[in-house]
Design a protein around this motif. Structure first.
Motif, short mmCIF file in Angstrom:
data_model
loop_
_atom_site.label_atom_id
_atom_site.label_comp_id
_atom_site.label_asym_id
_atom_site.label_seq_id
_atom_site.Cartn_x
_atom_site.Cartn_y
_atom_site.Cartn_z
N GLU A 172 0.84 -1.19 0.00
CA GLU A 172 0.00 0.00 0.00
C GLU A 172 0.88 1.24 0.00
O GLU A 172 1.88 1.30 0.71
CB GLU A 172 -0.90 0.01 1.23
CG GLU A 172 -1.90 -1.13 1.24
CD GLU A 172 -2.81 -1.10 2.47
OE1 GLU A 172 -2.86 -0.06 3.14
OE2 GLU A 172 -3.44 -2.12 2.73
N ILE A 173 0.47 2.20 -0.79
CA ILE A 173 1.21 3.46 -0.87
C ILE A 173 0.45 4.51 -0.07
O ILE A 173 -0.74 4.72 -0.27
CB ILE A 173 1.34 3.91 -2.35
CG1 ILE A 173 2.14 2.89 -3.12
CG2 ILE A 173 1.96 5.29 -2.43
CD1 ILE A 173 2.23 3.16 -4.60
N ASP A 174 1.16 5.15 0.85
CA ASP A 174 0.58 6.22 1.66
C ASP A 174 0.88 7.55 0.97
O ASP A 174 1.92 8.17 1.22
CB ASP A 174 1.15 6.18 3.08
CG ASP A 174 0.47 7.16 4.02
OD1 ASP A 174 -0.35 7.99 3.55
OD2 ASP A 174 0.78 7.10 5.23
N SER A 175 -0.02 7.95 0.09
CA SER A 175 0.22 9.16 -0.71
C SER A 175 0.30 10.41 0.15
O SER A 175 1.04 11.34 -0.17
CB SER A 175 -0.85 9.31 -1.79
OG SER A 175 -2.14 9.36 -1.20
N ASP A 176 -0.43 10.46 1.27
CA ASP A 176 -0.36 11.62 2.16
C ASP A 176 1.04 11.73 2.79
O ASP A 176 1.60 12.83 2.88
CB ASP A 176 -1.40 11.52 3.27
CG ASP A 176 -2.82 11.74 2.74
OD1 ASP A 176 -2.97 12.43 1.71
OD2 ASP A 176 -3.76 11.21 3.36
N ALA A 177 1.61 10.61 3.22
CA ALA A 177 2.94 10.63 3.82
C ALA A 177 3.99 11.05 2.78
O ALA A 177 4.91 11.82 3.10
CB ALA A 177 3.29 9.26 4.39
#
Length: 102
Positions: A83-88
């Motif tokens: 999973e990619i945490d785009s916010d981080a």
């Protein structure tokens, strides 16, 4: 640039070299050669330079690639669990951009 312009620049460089050579006198050269080397020369590193030297040595001892982390990510991608945490990622990019302005 055309060849004529390059030739003129080259000629001026050659003239400068010639004039510098002509300005040197044998007496000055002999004095420089006769001067003994100073044995009192010292080099003092600043604390920043010492820190950079330690960091450089630490980085040299670390592997270029964290093989365990690469294997974890590869397995997660292959199993469909990555999973990619785009916010981080966006926050990190903003912090990096702001750090350039400091």
């Amino acid at each position: 640039m055309d060849q004529g312009t390059l030739g003129k620049i080259g000629g001026k460089v050659d003239e400068t070299k010639t004039s510098n050579t002509a300005a040197t006198t044998p007496a000055k050269s002999e004095q420089a050669a006769a001067a003994p080397a100073s044995s009192n020369d010292t080099v003092n590193l600043t604390s920043s330079a010492k820190l950079l030297e330690r960091l450089d040595k630490t980085l040299e001892s670390l592997p270029a690639v964290n093989s365990e982390r690469v294997a974890e990510i590869r397995n997660a991608i292959e199993s469909g669990n990555y999973e990619i945490d785009s916010d981080a990622i966006a926050d990190a990019m903003i912090r990096l951009d702001r750090s350039f302005g400091e």
